[in-house]
Design a protein around this motif. Structure first.
Motif, PDB file in Angstrom:
ATOM      1  N   SER A 271       0.814  -1.221   0.000  1.00  0.00           N
ATOM      2  CA  SER A 271       0.000   0.000   0.000  1.00  0.00           C
ATOM      3  C   SER A 271       0.844   1.267   0.000  1.00  0.00           C
ATOM      4  O   SER A 271       0.325   2.347  -0.281  1.00  0.00           O
ATOM      5  N   ASP A 272       2.124   1.163   0.319  1.00  0.00           N
ATOM      6  CA  ASP A 272       2.956   2.354   0.321  1.00  0.00           C
ATOM      7  C   ASP A 272       3.514   2.679  -1.065  1.00  0.00           C
ATOM      8  O   ASP A 272       4.255   3.646  -1.227  1.00  0.00           O
TER       9      ASP A 272
ATOM     10  N   SER B  15       3.247  -0.669  11.387  1.00  0.00           N
ATOM     11  CA  SER B  15       4.224   0.211  10.737  1.00  0.00           C
ATOM     12  C   SER B  15       4.002   0.208   9.237  1.00  0.00           C
ATOM     13  O   SER B  15       4.078  -0.828   8.584  1.00  0.00           O
ATOM     14  N   GLY B  16       3.742   1.380   8.709  1.00  0.00           N
ATOM     15  CA  GLY B  16       3.513   1.471   7.276  1.00  0.00           C
ATOM     16  C   GLY B  16       2.141   1.001   6.851  1.00  0.00           C
ATOM     17  O   GLY B  16       1.888   0.854   5.654  1.00  0.00           O
TER      18      GLY B  16
ATOM     19  N   GLY C 139      -3.698  13.967  11.574  1.00  0.00           N
ATOM     20  CA  GLY C 139      -2.623  14.580  12.369  1.00  0.00           C
ATOM     21  C   GLY C 139      -2.826  16.058  12.655  1.00  0.00           C
ATOM     22  O   GLY C 139      -2.741  16.494  13.815  1.00  0.00           O
TER      23      GLY C 139
ATOM     24  N   ALA D  75      -3.951   8.086  10.665  1.00  0.00           N
ATOM     25  CA  ALA D  75      -3.341   8.944  11.699  1.00  0.00           C
ATOM     26  C   ALA D  75      -2.693  10.170  11.048  1.00  0.00           C
ATOM     27  O   ALA D  75      -2.781  11.281  11.569  1.00  0.00           O
ATOM     28  N   ARG D  76      -2.051   9.969   9.906  1.00  0.00           N
ATOM     29  CA  ARG D  76      -1.440  11.103   9.221  1.00  0.00           C
ATOM     30  C   ARG D  76      -2.503  12.076   8.707  1.00  0.00           C
ATOM     31  O   ARG D  76      -2.353  13.285   8.799  1.00  0.00           O
TER      32      ARG D  76
ATOM     33  N   GLU E 224      -1.791   4.057  10.075  1.00  0.00           N
ATOM     34  CA  GLU E 224      -0.902   5.213  10.030  1.00  0.00           C
ATOM     35  C   GLU E 224      -1.347   6.218   8.959  1.00  0.00           C
ATOM     36  O   GLU E 224      -1.171   7.426   9.116  1.00  0.00           O
ATOM     37  N   THR E 225      -1.901   5.703   7.876  1.00  0.00           N
ATOM     38  CA  THR E 225      -2.416   6.600   6.838  1.00  0.00           C
ATOM     39  C   THR E 225      -3.518   7.479   7.419  1.00  0.00           C
ATOM     40  O   THR E 225      -3.582   8.684   7.162  1.00  0.00           O
TER      41      THR E 225
ATOM     42  N   THR F 264      -5.443   1.570   0.468  1.00  0.00           N
ATOM     43  CA  THR F 264      -4.697   2.614  -0.241  1.00  0.00           C
ATOM     44  C   THR F 264      -5.550   3.858  -0.470  1.00  0.00           C
ATOM     45  O   THR F 264      -5.204   4.937  -0.027  1.00  0.00           O
ATOM     46  N   GLY F 265      -6.665   3.698  -1.170  1.00  0.00           N
ATOM     47  CA  GLY F 265      -7.483   4.869  -1.478  1.00  0.00           C
ATOM     48  C   GLY F 265      -8.131   5.416  -0.226  1.00  0.00           C
ATOM     49  O   GLY F 265      -8.700   4.674   0.568  1.00  0.00           O
TER      50      GLY F 265
END
Lengths: 591, 591
Positions: free
Chosen positions: B407-408, B533-534, B545, B541-542, B538-539, B507-508
């Protein structure tokens, strides 16, 4: 302006335009196109030797075959300049104003004669097999030829072997042209090249033949730079009904003496003086590579069992110097990134101190070796990674995925030094511990000096370079200077005395510092020179997710950028100090 | 309780204990150890055929060589049971109470006779080369032997070839034992196996020899299951001063007729009845694999140019059925994950609709092919990935890195269906579009039924399955049920009517939904069945943020877990509904 309006090449708009030319005219084309490769590379840099060596086989291909109905796939595609000149893109070589219109690799966006964007080695056979299989499935009537052109250097990459193995299962047309110029980027490495030499020495007659071993048909061409020979050969095998390996002996750099003499130097060059061969831009002064090599010398002088490993790219780290001094401690495994990591793991487990030198973009080929061999075995391999930076590069070689690739894995410590003294301090510690794998991200920006703030990195302590309030800036590695600029801009524009932090690592979290930031900060800003997805900033965003802290992550989005100037990318990605401060201001106003 | 107190094996505590045994006694050991392999595998599952085939060569190794001074590295290490029995770990095979003390792979934590944790193929030659290099560098006086044992099936993986290529550069002792049982997990695939057959058919005399081609010494052993022959052979080459390939013909499954008859079935087995060979636990009912195959049938009936590709693991997806129906659309590239992706990219670009079947842990070996071939070329490959789940598995095969891995990366859509109807809807869309690569994460939990809430996934719209307030739960794929349980627990314990969301994709981002959640929610909770992680959390959370939303991410930490029961892992990782709700409660109280 077209520098050569008199060239015969001007008459070539399509490959079909060369089909009525005489042999002399075709030879003239080869001479012209060699000159154009040299002029363009001298002006803007590019691959020299690989392109000079394949003129004749490229012309012969387009003379005999019918592209794009017949398909040629160039391995790495750094040797595709002549192909581009003959397929409608000659102006990108004749006219300096149009040099930058054309990339250095094949590109489906440029031409229907290109099928893939390619910049890494060893993929062409698998790609050709896939195209042949699709042809066989979908167009039983169509008998187009599919040809892969792969250099002998690229053959050492495991994927090439996987491709050969599966090519042998085809019962239909496939041509694998092995362009044997007896060179990789650097010297070829390994036993495969003994076998290829025996084939060359016996004019292809040796009964010991790796291609025939795998059930593939085989034909040897002793002089691949003879145009008539290549034309005759292609005519002979055109429309062949099974896979064949065409083993073609060529001269890398053919037609330009300096490139023949110094094959490695002329594999790929930055701009140079065509007459003297001298670099136009001379790099001088201190370098991170020099500092690393000096430290390795010291460790070896102290009797540490240090060895240096790389996978076919010694030039990127100036390892020639190391090899000259310590030949028994130097290992170039050739283009074989997987092997470089797995071998290093074994050496580390056996007590040696391997230091592996990798480019971010090529290290991608050893991802499972990072996980299953290095991380799982917690092997104390030391690695230096270059190229992890947002910069003007071909999309094929974009090196910005390294933080996600490495830092999301267990057991590995991924360190990001901000200056040379810090980097060497990290390297020294990494070599002198045996607890864990340590990867060090070599900065790509101009060398900075500084002072390491710890000497044992087994527990990461963030360095608070400046204690302020309201906003805390975490500037990772290469982006240290950017962090300083943002701090200044915050002071100047918003009168905020921001805290500036060097986190040193993109894996280890210093939760003590993060926790205490909450006391007098409202916003934490992360700056990293790489893709945000899976990166350092997200780790910080996750940490603060349940807490009251606002987090702003800066870096690159999840996308490819092809040959876009670094400064333009920074604008696009909101990475100028002004943009960053504007974004921070917005968040502050929302508080 | 030791089931066989009468066995001769009871007297073996160290390899040295067999050095004075007679040939008859050694043969008796082989018979006993075969029985123990069968009893243990029948009880708890494990590798059958690979272990039965190497009894004699393992006994001969420990009889002739001096382990661990002399070192043997087992490729994949799934054939190391006999080695374990002879190196102090016999109780793990004699006594069912101790079966679980011993893992199915080599483990340095278990024994000084094991040097690496290994579970993926094709690494052993590179590892052996690294050990030999470290020996040569550090101990010029020590002349220990280093031996890699690699199956013919593992040889098709590119890393094995890279290892062979570099092995040829050694000027010191190295033994590469090619255990040729004419099988991979499934049938061997590719041209390499024609060559190996010719070597077997000529008793190793054929002048066409891939190993000699690469400059390696070579010796053939026609019956590797004859103990005396193996002892004599090892005695002959012990302390050899250069690399040699020992090509040993063995019988996979030797000594147990069903395993000889059905080599693929008995490569690895879940618990079975020793007498009848029947599975102890019978899997029945609907499966995701069946649903996928049914959908592929439909697409083919509609004349879609669908092909199915896998890399040596058809059994994991029941692809035998597909192969039987559509032999011309079925491609097994053998153990060659890199090739599977790159070939699929070419097929997709040429207009076919490749569906690639991968296990998360093995797909790691094709990371650069995901980036440089699939993502960069935006090739509309369709892929089904299994094994992305926190579960009791060997650490070697931990499949939880897939979200970060895939996904990254740019351009790829990584979909995570929550039920079978949704999965098939995604698959249908993926096959019928040609805009982008689409990967679908096959759930590993018991099959659920549901209703797809969109049919075109080019823009992801999060499904709000329940609209509540305060807390929003985003439950990814496999963790859908967990999301429902957490919702219920929140209701029961905290009287919170939480929102429940199926994000469908990792991803989307559906920023519309995320934006509006802020109106009446304070906390967003993400649940994903993989490493954090990754990951997806996290997506999110970002995204939040810089905003006022609290975010709590649940998943696995960045670590390996070896054979830990799933329920225990859930406890460790705070993944039970109660733990999750407790954590949410803490955050709510801090508001």
């Amino acid at each position: 302006m077209n520098l050569h309006p008199d060239y015969l090449l001007n008459e070539v708009n399509e490959p079909s335009d060369i089909k009525d030319m005489s042999l002399d005219e075709l030879k003239q084309l080869a001479t012209e196109m060699r000159q154009l490769v040299l002029e363009r590379d001298a002006k803007i840099g590019g691959h020299v030797g690989p392109n000079l060596g394949v003129m004749e086989l490229t012309i012969a291909f387009h003379y005999v075959f019918d592209s794009p109905h017949d398909k040629v796939i160039w391995d790495v595609s750094h040797q595709s300049y002549a192909h581009k000149m003959l397929t409608g893109r000659k102006l990108g070589f004749l006219d300096p104003d149009h040099y930058e219109d054309i990339t250095g690799f094949t590109s489906p966006e440029e031409s229907a004669h290109d099928f893939f964007e390619i910049g890494h080695t060893s993929t062409s056979i698998s790609l050709a097999v896939g195209m042949a299989q699709a042809r066989d499935l979908m167009n039983h009537q169509s008998h187009n030829n599919v040809m892969a052109v792969i250099g002998d250097g690229s053959l050492s990459g495991g994927l090439a072997f996987e491709g050969l193995n599966n090519a042998a299962k085809l019962n239909s047309n496939l041509i694998i042209l092995v362009n044997d110029n007896q060179m990789s980027i650097d010297e070829n490495q390994g036993g495969l090249y003994k076998g290829l030499k025996e084939l060359r020495d016996t004019n292809g007659e040796s009964p010991n033949n790796i291609f025939k071993f795998m059930g593939l048909d085989y034909k040897y061409v002793a002089d691949g730079n003879d145009l008539q020979t290549m034309i005759d050969t292609f005519k002979e095998i055109k429309d062949i009904d099974h896979p064949i390996v065409l083993h073609v002996n060529t001269l890398k750099g053919k037609g330009y003496e300096p490139a023949v003499e110094e094959k490695m130097k002329y594999h790929w060059r930055t701009p140079f003086e065509l007459k003297t061969g001298e670099d136009k831009v001379k790099v001088s002064g201190e370098s991170y590579s020099d500092a690393v090599l000096t430290e390795l010398d010291k460790q070896i002088a102290e009797d540490k069992p240090v060895v240096a490993i790389n996978a076919g790219i010694p030039g990127a780290f100036d390892l020639g110097k190391f090899k000259a001094k310590h030949p028994d401690r130097y290992y170039d495994v050739g283009i074989a990134e997987q092997d470089s990591i797995t071998t290093a793991v074994a050496m580390a487990q056996a007590g040696a101190r391997p230091v592996v030198f990798q480019n971010s973009t090529f290290l991608q080929r050893a991802y499972d070796q990072l996980i299953h061999d290095m991380a799982l075995n917690d092997a104390p391999v030391v690695m230096i990674v270059r190229g992890g930076a947002i910069s003007e590069s071909s999309a094929t070689h974009q090196g910005t995925f390294d933080i996600s690739m490495i830092s999301d894995l267990p057991n590995i410590e991924y360190l990001a030094p901000t200056n040379v003294e810090e980097m060497i301090s990290m390297l020294r510690w990494a070599i002198n511990q045996t607890d864990e794998p340590v990867v060090i991200r070599q900065p790509e920006k101009p060398l900075l000096h500084g002072k390491p703030t710890q000497s044992d990195y087994s527990t990461i302590k963030y360095d608070i370079a400046h204690r302020g309030s309201e906003v805390a800036i975490m500037a990772v590695g290469d982006f240290w200077k950017l962090g300083e600029k943002v701090r200044k801009e915050l002071q100047d524009k918003l009168n905020i005395d921001a805290t500036l932090i060097n986190p040193k690592s993109v894996t280890g979290i210093d939760s003590d510092v993060l926790h205490h930031l909450a006391e007098n900060h409202d916003v934490v800003v992360t700056l990293e020179d790489g893709v945000l997805s899976g990166g350092f900033g997200e780790t910080i965003a996750r940490y603060y997710g349940p807490k009251g802290m606002k987090v702003l992550n800066f870096g690159a989005p999840r996308e490819f950028a092809d040959n876009v100037p670094t400064e333009v990318l920074y604008e696009w990605y909101h990475l100028t100090p002004k943009q960053i401060v504007d974004d921070i201001e917005q968040v502050i106003h929302s508080l």
